[in-house]
Design an enzyme around this catalytic site. Sequence first.
Site, PDB file in Angstrom:
ATOM      1  N   ASP A   1     -68.992  -2.539  -7.946  1.00  0.00           N
ATOM      2  CA  ASP A   1     -69.779  -1.574  -7.156  1.00  0.00           C
ATOM      3  C   ASP A   1     -70.176  -2.171  -5.806  1.00  0.00           C
ATOM      4  O   ASP A   1     -71.342  -2.140  -5.421  1.00  0.00           O
ATOM      5  CB  ASP A   1     -71.021  -1.151  -7.934  1.00  0.00           C
ATOM      6  CG  ASP A   1     -71.646   0.137  -7.373  1.00  0.00           C
ATOM      7  OD1 ASP A   1     -70.979   0.807  -6.548  1.00  0.00           O
ATOM      8  OD2 ASP A   1     -72.768   0.463  -7.747  1.00  0.00           O
TER       9      ASP A   1
ATOM     10  N   GLY B   1     -86.198   1.531  -4.685  1.00  0.00           N
ATOM     11  CA  GLY B   1     -84.956   2.300  -4.635  1.00  0.00           C
ATOM     12  C   GLY B   1     -84.472   2.653  -6.029  1.00  0.00           C
ATOM     13  O   GLY B   1     -84.954   2.130  -7.045  1.00  0.00           O
TER      14      GLY B   1
ATOM     15  N   GLY C   1     -80.742   3.450  -8.313  1.00  0.00           N
ATOM     16  CA  GLY C   1     -79.295   3.305  -8.339  1.00  0.00           C
ATOM     17  C   GLY C   1     -78.741   3.791  -9.659  1.00  0.00           C
ATOM     18  O   GLY C   1     -79.465   4.325 -10.514  1.00  0.00           O
ATOM     19  N   GLY C   2     -77.440   3.607  -9.818  1.00  0.00           N
ATOM     20  CA  GLY C   2     -76.792   4.081 -11.029  1.00  0.00           C
ATOM     21  C   GLY C   2     -77.253   3.359 -12.285  1.00  0.00           C
ATOM     22  O   GLY C   2     -77.132   3.885 -13.394  1.00  0.00           O
ATOM     23  N   PHE C   3     -77.812   2.131 -12.129  1.00  0.00           N
ATOM     24  CA  PHE C   3     -78.221   1.355 -13.297  1.00  0.00           C
ATOM     25  C   PHE C   3     -79.723   1.423 -13.548  1.00  0.00           C
ATOM     26  O   PHE C   3     -80.194   0.855 -14.527  1.00  0.00           O
ATOM     27  CB  PHE C   3     -77.798  -0.103 -13.129  1.00  0.00           C
ATOM     28  CG  PHE C   3     -76.317  -0.275 -12.992  1.00  0.00           C
ATOM     29  CD1 PHE C   3     -75.469  -0.002 -14.043  1.00  0.00           C
ATOM     30  CD2 PHE C   3     -75.762  -0.707 -11.792  1.00  0.00           C
ATOM     31  CE1 PHE C   3     -74.096  -0.158 -13.914  1.00  0.00           C
ATOM     32  CE2 PHE C   3     -74.400  -0.864 -11.658  1.00  0.00           C
ATOM     33  CZ  PHE C   3     -73.561  -0.585 -12.727  1.00  0.00           C
ATOM     34  N   GLY C   4     -80.490   2.056 -12.664  1.00  0.00           N
ATOM     35  CA  GLY C   4     -81.925   2.143 -12.880  1.00  0.00           C
ATOM     36  C   GLY C   4     -82.703   2.121 -11.585  1.00  0.00           C
ATOM     37  O   GLY C   4     -82.136   2.219 -10.491  1.00  0.00           O
TER      38      GLY C   4
ATOM     39  N   VAL D   1     -85.758   0.279  -9.037  1.00  0.00           N
ATOM     40  CA  VAL D   1     -86.226  -1.043  -8.641  1.00  0.00           C
ATOM     41  C   VAL D   1     -87.626  -0.912  -8.052  1.00  0.00           C
ATOM     42  O   VAL D   1     -87.874  -0.044  -7.206  1.00  0.00           O
ATOM     43  CB  VAL D   1     -85.273  -1.697  -7.614  1.00  0.00           C
ATOM     44  CG1 VAL D   1     -85.739  -3.116  -7.287  1.00  0.00           C
ATOM     45  CG2 VAL D   1     -83.851  -1.721  -8.145  1.00  0.00           C
TER      46      VAL D   1
ATOM     47  N   LYS E   1     -86.113  -4.566 -11.751  1.00  0.00           N
ATOM     48  CA  LYS E   1     -85.216  -3.452 -12.021  1.00  0.00           C
ATOM     49  C   LYS E   1     -85.394  -2.985 -13.459  1.00  0.00           C
ATOM     50  O   LYS E   1     -85.243  -3.769 -14.405  1.00  0.00           O
ATOM     51  CB  LYS E   1     -83.755  -3.866 -11.775  1.00  0.00           C
ATOM     52  CG  LYS E   1     -82.736  -2.760 -12.040  1.00  0.00           C
ATOM     53  CD  LYS E   1     -81.312  -3.284 -11.951  1.00  0.00           C
ATOM     54  CE  LYS E   1     -80.897  -3.525 -10.521  1.00  0.00           C
ATOM     55  NZ  LYS E   1     -80.635  -2.267  -9.782  1.00  0.00           N
TER      56      LYS E   1
END
Length: 810
Positions: free
Chosen positions: A631, A515, A517-520, A522, A536
């Site tokens: 979050d 997946g 996300g906003g932070f990177g 995975v 991640k």
Amino acid sequence: MAVVLLQRVAGTALSLLVLLLGVNPPFLTRAHPSHVISDSISLGRPLSGNQTIVSRGSRFELGFFTPGNSHYYIGIWYKNIPVQTVIWVANREAPLSSAESSELKLSHDGNLILVNPSKNLVWSSNATSLKSNSTIAILLDTGNLVLKKSHVSQALLWQSFDHPTDTWVPGQRVGVNKITGEYQVLTSWKNSRDPAPGLFTRRLAPRGSGNYISLWNGSVEYDHTGEWNGHSFEFLPQTTLNQNFKFSFVETRERKYINCTMSNTSTLLRLVLDFTGQLKGFTWLNDSQKWMLIWSRPAAQCDVYSICGAFGVCDQKSVPLCSCLRGFDPEFSGGWGLGDWSGGCVRRSALQCADNSSSVTSRQAPDVFSVIPDVKLPTDSQSLLAAGAEECKLACSHDCGCSAYSYHGSTCLTWNGQLLNLRQLSSGADGPVGTLHLRLAASEQQEYSHTDKSKILSLAITGSILGFLILSSITLLAIKSRCSSAMGETVEGSLTLFNYSELQQITNKFSTLLGRGGFGSVFAGMLPDSAPVAVKKLQGLRQGEKQFRAEVMTLGKVQHANLVRLRGFCAEGDKRLLVYDYMPRGSLDSHLFNGEAPCLDWRTRYEVALGTARALAYLHEQCRERIIHCDIKPENILLDDSYHPKVADFGMAKLVARDLSRVLTTMRGTIGYLAPEWITGLPITPKADVYSFGMVLFELVSGRRNTMMVGDGGAAASYFPLLAALEINGGGDVLRLLDHRLWGDADVKELTRACMAACWCVQEDESCRPTMGEVVRILEGVLVAGRLPPIPRSLQYLVESGDGSLSENR
């Protein structure tokens, strides 16, 4: 007594109102009206729309209902429990499109009939022995709908108990009428939303004494109770373990049937032939307000014949139980989402020999065989003479109708057409464990190619390694020890420092994306000890290596049963990666909002809510250094193999940027969970997480995104958090808020707590929101909110600016 008298007077007045005016009062338009007319239907007084009749002791109710498939049926259900539990359906094979103009009434020949809005006959009691056209239909407190000449008459002209659907209740005689030869047979629903006759039936065996059998498709027996020995059924001793009810088998000159006497008549008991083929016994628990399963037959779901349909395989250790064989997909994916796997699976690619006359198929590569080990072989095999495994394979290859073969101990078995009743077993399981060779199109070989060659190669490599181990065991152990210590370096506690090349190896060069996300992003990985992990790759970090290491060390010390465990990290050059435990069930959103995934039951949802609340309370109140998540959303709530929640991405806000300015940027995509202070620029406190958790609670209740509109009204009538706030504030029925897929199957007290907590959590003024510790105590039932939560101003604005249709769309 005064209350009862007032209720009776009110009921009489209501009946007169209906008779005189010919209309229903507004409060009778609900699906389950609290006021009733009587316990009977007489000539000239039909039942239609939302009208119902209720047995004299208010134990059962009859009327129109819909199980969630947009069709309507006449059914009987328990009256005084919050979960609508239907025990009998009249028109299960002929559903109605509308209940408003349909009528259940007595015909002039005395039969009970159901007509649709066009006045066409849909269902009839079909009693042939009626000698009078003056009859009355009465709903008894046993749940039996009977036709009689009058209320006081003892003779029954017809009864629903003689024509059961999927449920048996005490007082009902399920057996055989020895005079007419008619059997009373339980027939499962097609699925949880369709009362149409399913594939499974339960009936008294034609021969023997008291042996009840379960059949698939009316022909294949897969379970039986055994003979009645005078005290219990041979293979169903559970019926003797509860002192509240006593089963017996009765045989008279006219009938043979199962009987049950209750020591406490207020106890509710029912036996249901579930649409999955299991016969299940339930009793009602007043304290928890839910049905409790007391036993089931067969005990193992996979023992039900062909539970997964054609080309489906059942694995008792898997969730869901059923999956398709290699090269196959579910034929009806919608049914699989409801737990109905009977439709089975179909091939993705046509076989090469399916049509030899086709010029297209003639250019295809020959069909191949995929090896499926450790299975209980399908039924209906054919035995062939074959000198060996290769000859058995050739025999199947040359027969276009051959779907699979198996060769073991000089026995060659082949199967033509569909494969039924496949079951995945472990290699050490009891009973016949075999290897199936499944015929597939050559195009499927890309995914499962060179299976046999791979096995030979694997054996050769294994033999070489074993030989090398024998010759060089001491040296190899030393090398292995050095290599193990080189794969990561333990820096503090259980936290491991990896170098980038090791993570490339662990993730197979980051080939499997789980997946973004906003932070990177995975990626899936596997440690040398075979432990699965999620890696991640962080993006947009401003910190240097020293500062990053310090923050990660802090996060490594944060451990809780409901937090995803951080196992290690990488800080090499400008590369920043984190290694977490892998969660096999994925994120909560994939279970709530994905129509293809099995629906989470209420018990699981409530445990997810409670576990998530405990994790946040720990981060806010018990960590040495308080952590605000920033979050909270379903995507960041992961589920382990047992569906226990694990909160992910905690501490990311601090890790990425100390001033939180980046956090707001990364969360614009999940604005539906942001507290108002994010928008107004006020300081961020733990109460921001409380707001986000409240929004997640609403989604756990409704099973849909809060941003999805509900109803046909304007914004006010379409925003679920507002509907929930109004329902709670007005003291309404919280079951109306529940995900329709759960069919009202939820603990009402827990549901009320969840809705109440959610409404307090989303208060616009953060000082009005509870702490996460208080939320935990509310959900545990330890803390009770002293008053109803006010409707937040932001939601109240929707009411004031709406189109006035809110009250009509609630």
